[in-house]
Design a protein around this motif. Structure first.
Motif, short mmCIF file in Angstrom:
data_model
loop_
_atom_site.label_atom_id
_atom_site.label_comp_id
_atom_site.label_asym_id
_atom_site.label_seq_id
_atom_site.Cartn_x
_atom_site.Cartn_y
_atom_site.Cartn_z
N VAL A 27 0.87 -1.18 0.00
CA VAL A 27 0.00 0.00 0.00
C VAL A 27 0.91 1.22 0.00
N MET A 28 0.79 2.03 -1.04
CA MET A 28 1.63 3.24 -1.12
C MET A 28 0.71 4.44 -0.95
N GLY A 29 0.71 4.99 0.25
CA GLY A 29 -0.12 6.17 0.50
C GLY A 29 0.66 7.44 0.22
N GLY A 30 -0.01 8.47 -0.20
CA GLY A 30 0.70 9.73 -0.41
C GLY A 30 -0.24 10.81 -0.88
N THR A 31 0.23 12.04 -0.77
CA THR A 31 -0.55 13.15 -1.30
C THR A 31 -0.43 13.15 -2.83
N LEU A 52 5.72 -8.78 -3.57
CA LEU A 52 4.33 -8.36 -3.40
C LEU A 52 3.53 -8.73 -4.65
N ASP A 53 2.28 -9.15 -4.44
CA ASP A 53 1.42 -9.49 -5.59
C ASP A 53 1.02 -8.23 -6.35
N ARG A 54 0.77 -7.17 -5.60
CA ARG A 54 0.50 -5.89 -6.25
C ARG A 54 0.74 -4.75 -5.27
N VAL A 55 0.80 -3.56 -5.82
CA VAL A 55 0.92 -2.37 -4.98
C VAL A 55 -0.26 -1.45 -5.29
N VAL A 56 -1.00 -1.10 -4.25
CA VAL A 56 -2.14 -0.20 -4.39
C VAL A 56 -1.70 1.20 -3.99
N PHE A 57 -1.78 2.13 -4.90
CA PHE A 57 -1.50 3.53 -4.58
C PHE A 57 -2.78 4.16 -4.04
N VAL A 58 -2.67 4.85 -2.91
CA VAL A 58 -3.86 5.46 -2.31
C VAL A 58 -3.62 6.96 -2.14
N THR A 120 -4.17 -12.27 4.27
CA THR A 120 -3.44 -11.32 3.42
C THR A 120 -2.52 -10.47 4.29
N ARG A 121 -1.29 -10.31 3.84
CA ARG A 121 -0.37 -9.43 4.57
C ARG A 121 -0.30 -8.08 3.88
N LEU A 122 -0.53 -7.03 4.63
CA LEU A 122 -0.45 -5.68 4.07
C LEU A 122 0.90 -5.08 4.43
N PHE A 123 1.52 -4.46 3.45
CA PHE A 123 2.80 -3.78 3.65
C PHE A 123 2.64 -2.32 3.26
#
Ligand code: ATP
Ligand code: MG
Length: 228
Positions: A27-31, A52-58, A120-123
């Protein structure tokens, strides 16, 4: 692109691996005001190093840490979509953009976790500077219980010192080395305002979007323009 190196056996092995192993989501959080190559390098390096299976940008809706002068959430969301489109492992979530009012990482992680199968493991992927903000986030213990952290080196930040200040971080915060990129969104905004080039610091599609929508032309964007 075709993966010419993988044999059928390799592929079968990987399929078995993902069926048997718990899913691993970054999980890539950012402004992301705007998203730049520093974010993308950190996310891709974390994906690779942590399998990682995927990276979700938030992209954040209305970041409580940066309430003033943030660009409209929709612009930041669209730039993030443009920047991540070429990577099949990257997706963008509207979770925070569609949320009214300030958003907190702990709530986002809870909602992401609820939408995933058990196990599921969240990173949560952050730059070194953002690790320290764990201390000021809402419910830091909960945040650390919901997700492990992958902290990427960032020029100018002493990661070990920062991690040492976070209680409960031991074993939950992993560090990765990434090729140092001294790029920041604030610097990019300043560069645009004074007419300096941003090409090669952001993906071309993002540079075009910034140009076409006349973003960051004045040194401080009015608050009303942006946040929800
Ligand atoms: P700003 O200058 O407005 O704070 P930023 O470049 O820090 O913007 P953010 O959207 O605040 O970008 O950052 C989102 C996440 O990406 C944070 O965890 C931050 O530490 C990380 N990050 C930002 N730039 C880099 C970089 N150059 N290298 C590694 N990580 C980065
Ligand atoms: Mg920042």
């Amino acid at each position: 692109m075709f993966d010419t190196s993988a044999t059928p056996g390799d592929r079968q092995g990987r399929a078995l691996h993902s069926a048997l192993m718990s899913r691993r989501i970054g999980v890539m959080g950012g402004t992301f005001d705007p998203i730049h190559h520093g974010h993308l390098v950190a996310a891709e390096e974390a994906r690779w190093q942590f399998d990682l299976d995927r990276v979700v940008f938030v992209p954040t809706g209305r970041p409580w840490q940066k309430p003033v002068g943030v660009s409209p959430a929709e612009d930041r969301y669209r730039m993030t979509v443009l920047a991540t489109a070429s990577n099949p492992a990257f997706t963008v979530s509207r979770l925070e953009v569609d949320h009214q009012g300030p958003t907190y990482t702990v709530d986002t992680l809870r909602r992401l976790r609820a939408a995933q199968p058990a196990g599921t493991r969240l990173f949560f992927i952050t730059g070194a500077d953002a690790v320290l903000q764990i201390l000021t986030w809402k419910e830091p213990d909960q945040v650390l219980a919901l997700a492990e952290f992958i902290a990427a080196t960032r020029p100018g930040f002493d990661l070990d010192r920062l991690i040492g200040q976070v209680s409960g971080a031991a074993g939950r915060v992993h560090r990765i080395e990434i090729p140092a990129l001294a790029i920041s969104s604030s610097d990019l905004r300043t560069r645009v305002a004074r007419g300096a080039p941003i090409q090669y610091l952001v993906p071309d599609e993002v540079a075009r979007y910034i140009h076409d929508h006349a973003l960051y032309r004045s040194p401080a964007a009015p608050e009303a323009a942006g946040t929800q």
